[in-house]
Design a protein around this motif. Sequence first.
Motif, mmCIF file in Angstrom:
data_model
loop_
_atom_site.group_PDB
_atom_site.id
_atom_site.type_symbol
_atom_site.label_atom_id
_atom_site.label_comp_id
_atom_site.label_asym_id
_atom_site.label_seq_id
_atom_site.Cartn_x
_atom_site.Cartn_y
_atom_site.Cartn_z
ATOM 1 N N VAL A 4 30.384 -77.049 -22.939
ATOM 2 C CA VAL A 4 29.973 -76.785 -21.559
ATOM 3 C C VAL A 4 29.327 -78.032 -20.959
ATOM 4 O O VAL A 4 29.620 -78.412 -19.822
ATOM 5 N N LEU A 5 28.470 -78.692 -21.726
ATOM 6 C CA LEU A 5 27.845 -79.928 -21.247
ATOM 7 C C LEU A 5 28.887 -81.013 -21.006
ATOM 8 O O LEU A 5 28.762 -81.808 -20.066
ATOM 9 N N LEU A 6 29.915 -81.038 -21.838
ATOM 10 C CA LEU A 6 30.993 -82.010 -21.660
ATOM 11 C C LEU A 6 31.754 -81.733 -20.361
ATOM 12 O O LEU A 6 32.124 -82.671 -19.647
ATOM 13 N N LYS A 7 31.965 -80.468 -20.044
ATOM 14 C CA LYS A 7 32.601 -80.111 -18.770
ATOM 15 C C LYS A 7 31.740 -80.575 -17.599
ATOM 16 O O LYS A 7 32.249 -81.140 -16.626
ATOM 17 N N GLY A 26 36.422 -79.379 -11.809
ATOM 18 C CA GLY A 26 35.410 -78.367 -12.103
ATOM 19 C C GLY A 26 35.953 -76.955 -12.072
ATOM 20 O O GLY A 26 35.660 -76.146 -12.952
ATOM 21 N N VAL A 27 36.763 -76.659 -11.067
ATOM 22 C CA VAL A 27 37.370 -75.332 -10.974
ATOM 23 C C VAL A 27 38.368 -75.134 -12.105
ATOM 24 O O VAL A 27 38.439 -74.068 -12.720
ATOM 25 N N ALA A 28 39.135 -76.167 -12.421
ATOM 26 C CA ALA A 28 40.095 -76.077 -13.525
ATOM 27 C C ALA A 28 39.380 -75.863 -14.859
ATOM 28 O O ALA A 28 39.915 -75.202 -15.753
ATOM 29 N N ALA A 29 38.178 -76.406 -14.990
ATOM 30 C CA ALA A 29 37.408 -76.225 -16.220
ATOM 31 C C ALA A 29 36.734 -74.859 -16.285
ATOM 32 O O ALA A 29 36.137 -74.509 -17.304
ATOM 33 N N GLY A 30 36.806 -74.111 -15.194
ATOM 34 C CA GLY A 30 36.242 -72.766 -15.183
ATOM 35 C C GLY A 30 34.764 -72.705 -14.849
ATOM 36 O O GLY A 30 34.104 -71.695 -15.115
ATOM 37 N N LEU A 31 34.223 -73.745 -14.250
ATOM 38 C CA LEU A 31 32.809 -73.758 -13.877
ATOM 39 C C LEU A 31 32.599 -72.969 -12.588
ATOM 40 O O LEU A 31 33.494 -72.916 -11.739
ATOM 41 N N PRO A 32 31.425 -72.380 -12.410
ATOM 42 C CA PRO A 32 31.150 -71.629 -11.177
ATOM 43 C C PRO A 32 31.100 -72.554 -9.956
ATOM 44 O O PRO A 32 30.734 -73.733 -10.067
ATOM 45 N N MET A 33 31.436 -72.008 -8.800
ATOM 46 C CA MET A 33 31.519 -72.796 -7.567
ATOM 47 C C MET A 33 30.228 -73.559 -7.235
ATOM 48 O O MET A 33 30.293 -74.749 -6.932
ATOM 49 N N PRO A 34 29.041 -72.930 -7.287
ATOM 50 C CA PRO A 34 27.827 -73.691 -6.957
ATOM 51 C C PRO A 34 27.589 -74.868 -7.910
ATOM 52 O O PRO A 34 27.114 -75.925 -7.495
ATOM 53 N N VAL A 35 27.937 -74.698 -9.172
ATOM 54 C CA VAL A 35 27.752 -75.771 -10.153
ATOM 55 C C VAL A 35 28.717 -76.920 -9.856
ATOM 56 O O VAL A 35 28.338 -78.098 -9.897
#
Length: 152
Positions: A4-7, A26-35
């Motif tokens: 997760v930290l690497l993402k 970021g979206v491709a990695a599955g991270l939330p929009m605000p992050v």
Amino acid sequence: MLPVLLKYATVFAIGMFKFVAAPVAGVAAGLPMPVVWALSVAGMMTTVILISGVGQAWALHLRRRRQLKGKPLFSRRSRTVVRIYRRFGMVGIAFLTPILFSPVGGTVIATQLHVPRWRILLHMSWSAVLWGFAFTLLAVKFSHLPIFDHYR
């Protein structure tokens, strides 16, 4: 925890150099929009702070290097940039930075035009917040496309 930290670090690093690509990654990695939005803005602003801090010395170095190579002081691209700056000021440069210039390019342009550092930081920050939100929203909206499946 480490993946997760690497993402996070990857989105941040991409935002430092190619702002448009950071929300997509970021979206491709599955991270939330605000992050994704926050990491994109933080990446761009880190670059702006670093380059504007070096500022005048960097601009002088580029000018000397150009003169040593025997290149003319003004190219077609530099004339276009000066035209944009004269017409719209730092607001125009900041607005176009995420789309056309990249964080590095826009900040170098601003320092070569001798814009005060505080103005660079002010205008680049609103631009990063605005465009970061727009690009992140677009990436989330189109995340159903097959191109995003490749990265998951």
